[in-house]
Scaffold this active site. Structure first.
Site, short mmCIF file in Angstrom:
data_model
loop_
_atom_site.label_atom_id
_atom_site.label_comp_id
_atom_site.label_asym_id
_atom_site.label_seq_id
_atom_site.Cartn_x
_atom_site.Cartn_y
_atom_site.Cartn_z
N ARG A 163 0.85 -1.20 0.00
CA ARG A 163 0.00 0.00 0.00
C ARG A 163 0.88 1.24 0.00
O ARG A 163 1.53 1.56 1.00
CB ARG A 163 -0.94 0.03 1.21
CG ARG A 163 -1.80 1.29 1.23
CD ARG A 163 -3.02 1.18 2.13
NE ARG A 163 -2.72 1.22 3.55
CZ ARG A 163 -3.65 1.33 4.52
NH1 ARG A 163 -4.93 1.41 4.18
NH2 ARG A 163 -3.31 1.33 5.78
N ASP A 443 -3.73 2.91 13.93
CA ASP A 443 -2.93 3.59 12.91
C ASP A 443 -3.45 5.01 12.76
O ASP A 443 -4.23 5.50 13.58
CB ASP A 443 -2.90 2.79 11.60
CG ASP A 443 -4.26 2.75 10.88
OD1 ASP A 443 -5.20 3.48 11.28
OD2 ASP A 443 -4.38 2.00 9.91
#
Length: 535
Positions: A163, A443
């Site tokens: 990603r 996150d």
């Protein structure tokens, strides 16, 4: 270092950086930047224009101008064999230990994350590229110098998916023609330049997760990037594959169009649930109708989250693509077996909902959750996937997509947002992007939800369940209380040695600002230490 016309490296050099920042690789990045950066900026400006309309009361809707795409008879290109079974995926940052452990976790896939699970220090970003290059060169094994523990990739490791950063983030340490390159092009470009040919030679797929898209036009840009990269590297068109995260409210109304724009290069969509909550608040935050309850009340399977997850499944399966479920962020509760089993039971129930609804796989954040999720999908999805389950029974309206979860706003919810948001930002400033907090692996989306909700409650002077109103004074008092609580919990020495003053100041400024800032990671990026690496 070979010099490339118009390219300037502004980050310090470290061990083995020259293996990544070669002249050929820099020229490849410069080509991507020169071809696509102007379009990227125009698309970011389109986001701002759309937000201005939302702030004036306009609501997102399915696009009338693309109705023919939604009614058309088309499917995405066939999905490669190594991406056919994705029942459990583990995610995490791109540090060496994480990569080896994730590859060995028993999950079908590992998403190596340069985005929300990584703090984008220069050392983390280049170090991650070195680690991924070593993975495909079969030399990722290492021994931890502190513990002496050896890490080695086992047979049949998880399939690697990368990603890169979203379109909004720059990489300030690499400048092309006087302008910082896009963080997404930097991450994607270096990875494919150094590894795509090696991956293809093994009969495998260079695979990506693409984050934070807000429109099909942004998907079109990624498709053009894929086409150009394959052309420049001598790889057949359609070889590289992407899964796009549906983690913004505008993108949820353009899912079919996003699949269409990338139909040669896409294999599925994913429910990025945490960022989706953030985007819902961000895009509709000035509209009192969409005032949200405590974060804990916004659960999957209900209101706007339930509607969008079902629409992802229906849309993807209609077009021959996978519909991936959301993240289980729980981590083991050490020293409390009862609490640990209760947490795992919640994960199990969430995964049963996903598999039962028709998702083709799911995410976990910790290796101990892999067998929990795997058992559910093995039991409820015995085939590789369930893309043939079309869910024609599902009908999702605009109103359902915008339905706010019922629930209260509480002082506890306010304080949790402050406590978790500040602690995450503080760790991020020290170079850590995946942070264990209160038995969850958090996150950047966590901090974004936290400060977005605080901002929304302040903006509207929201009422709490106890009758009080959320005011700047109440917020500041709650901030002081929670920081004392954090200092007591982690110890005065650790607290004073950290970067809490900067994290507090940033959280306060963004929460109390008259206008809502798009991403906290943009101002926070300027506070990072270029040499920090704690991933």
């Amino acid at each position: 270092m070979a010099r490339v016309e118009g390219v300037e490296i502004r980050g310090p050099m470290g061990p083995r950086y020259e293996e990544i920042l070669t002249g050929e690789a820099l020229a490849f990045l410069a080509d991507l930047h020169r071809r696509f950066d102007a379009t990227r900026h125009s698309l970011l400006e389109a986001r701002a224009q759309r937000q201005a309309r939302f702030d004036r009361g306009e609501l997102p809707d399915f696009l009338p101008e693309t109705a023919s795409i939604r009614s058309g008879d088309w499917k995405v290109a066939p999905i490669p064999a190594d991406l056919q079974d994705r029942r459990v995926e583990i995610t995490g940052p791109v540090d060496r230990k994480m990569i080896v452990n994730a590859l060995n976790s028993g999950a079908r896939m590992f998403m190596a994350d340069f985005e929300d699970a990584s703090s984008p220090t220069w050392a983390n970003m280049i170090g991650g590229q070195i680690n991924l290059k070593d993975r495909w060169a079969d030399r990722i094994d290492f021994t931890d110098p502190t513990s002496g523990k050896a890490y080695k990739v086992k047979e049949n490791p998880a399939t690697l998916i990368v990603r890169p950063r979203g379109w909004h983030l720059p990489e300030n340490h690499l400048v092309v023609d006087g302008k910082p390159i896009s963080g997404g092009l930097f991450d994607f470009g270096l990875y494919v330049f150094h590894n795509a040919r090696a991956i293809v030679q093994r009969g495998l797929t260079p695979a990506f997760y693409l984050p934070k898209l807000e429109s099909h036009r942004e998907a079109r840009l990624w498709n053009e990037v894929f086409v150009r990269a394959q052309e420049a590297l001598g790889i057949a068109r359609g070889t590289m594959k992407a899964t796009i995260l549906i983690e913004t409210l505008p993108a949820a109304f353009e899912m079919e169009e996003i699949l269409y724009e990338m139909k040669d290069h896409i294999v599925g969509l994913n429910c990025g649930r945490w960022d989706y909550i953030f985007s819902f608040i961000k895009r509709l935050g000035k509209n009192h109708r969409f005032l949200t309850p405590d974060r804990s009340a916004m659960v999957m399977g209900k209101a706007f989250l339930g509607a969008y997850s079902l629409l992802v499944i229906k849309t993807c399966h209609k077009r021959g693509a996978f519909a991936m479920g959301g993240m289980a962020a729980q981590i083991p509760v050490k020293g409390d077996p009862a609490a640990n089993e209760a947490a795992f039971a919640r994960v199990r129930a969430d995964k049963e909902r996903e598999a039962g609804d028709g998702h083709d796989g799911t995410w976990v954040a910790h290796p101990d959750l892999v067998p929990v999720a795997m058992e559910v999908f093995d039991r409820l999805m015995p085939s590789h996937n369930q893309v043939n389950r079309l869910r024609d029974d599902v009908s999702v309206s605009r109103e359902q997509m915008l339905e706010v979860h019922p629930g209260q706003r509480t002082e506890a919810g306010l304080k949790e947002n402050i406590r978790v948001g500040v602690q995450y930002i503080e760790a991020w400033l020290r170079g850590r992007g995946a942070v264990p907090l209160y038995n969850l692996m958090e996150d950047a989306a966590t901090a974004e939800i936290s400060r977005a909700q605080v901002w929304q409650w302040l903006h509207h002077g929201a009422d709490l369940a106890d009758g009080r109103t959320v005011t700047p004074d109440l917020f500041r008092q709650a901030m002081a209380d929670e920081m004392e609580r954090v200092r007591a919990a982690i110890g005065a020495e650790a607290y004073d040695a950290g970067r809490f003053p900067e994290a507090i100041r940033l959280f306060e400024e963004m929460s109390l600002s008259a206008d809502f800032a798009e991403f906290l990671t943009l101002p926070a990026y300027g506070l990072l230490d270029d040499s920090a690496s704690a991933e």
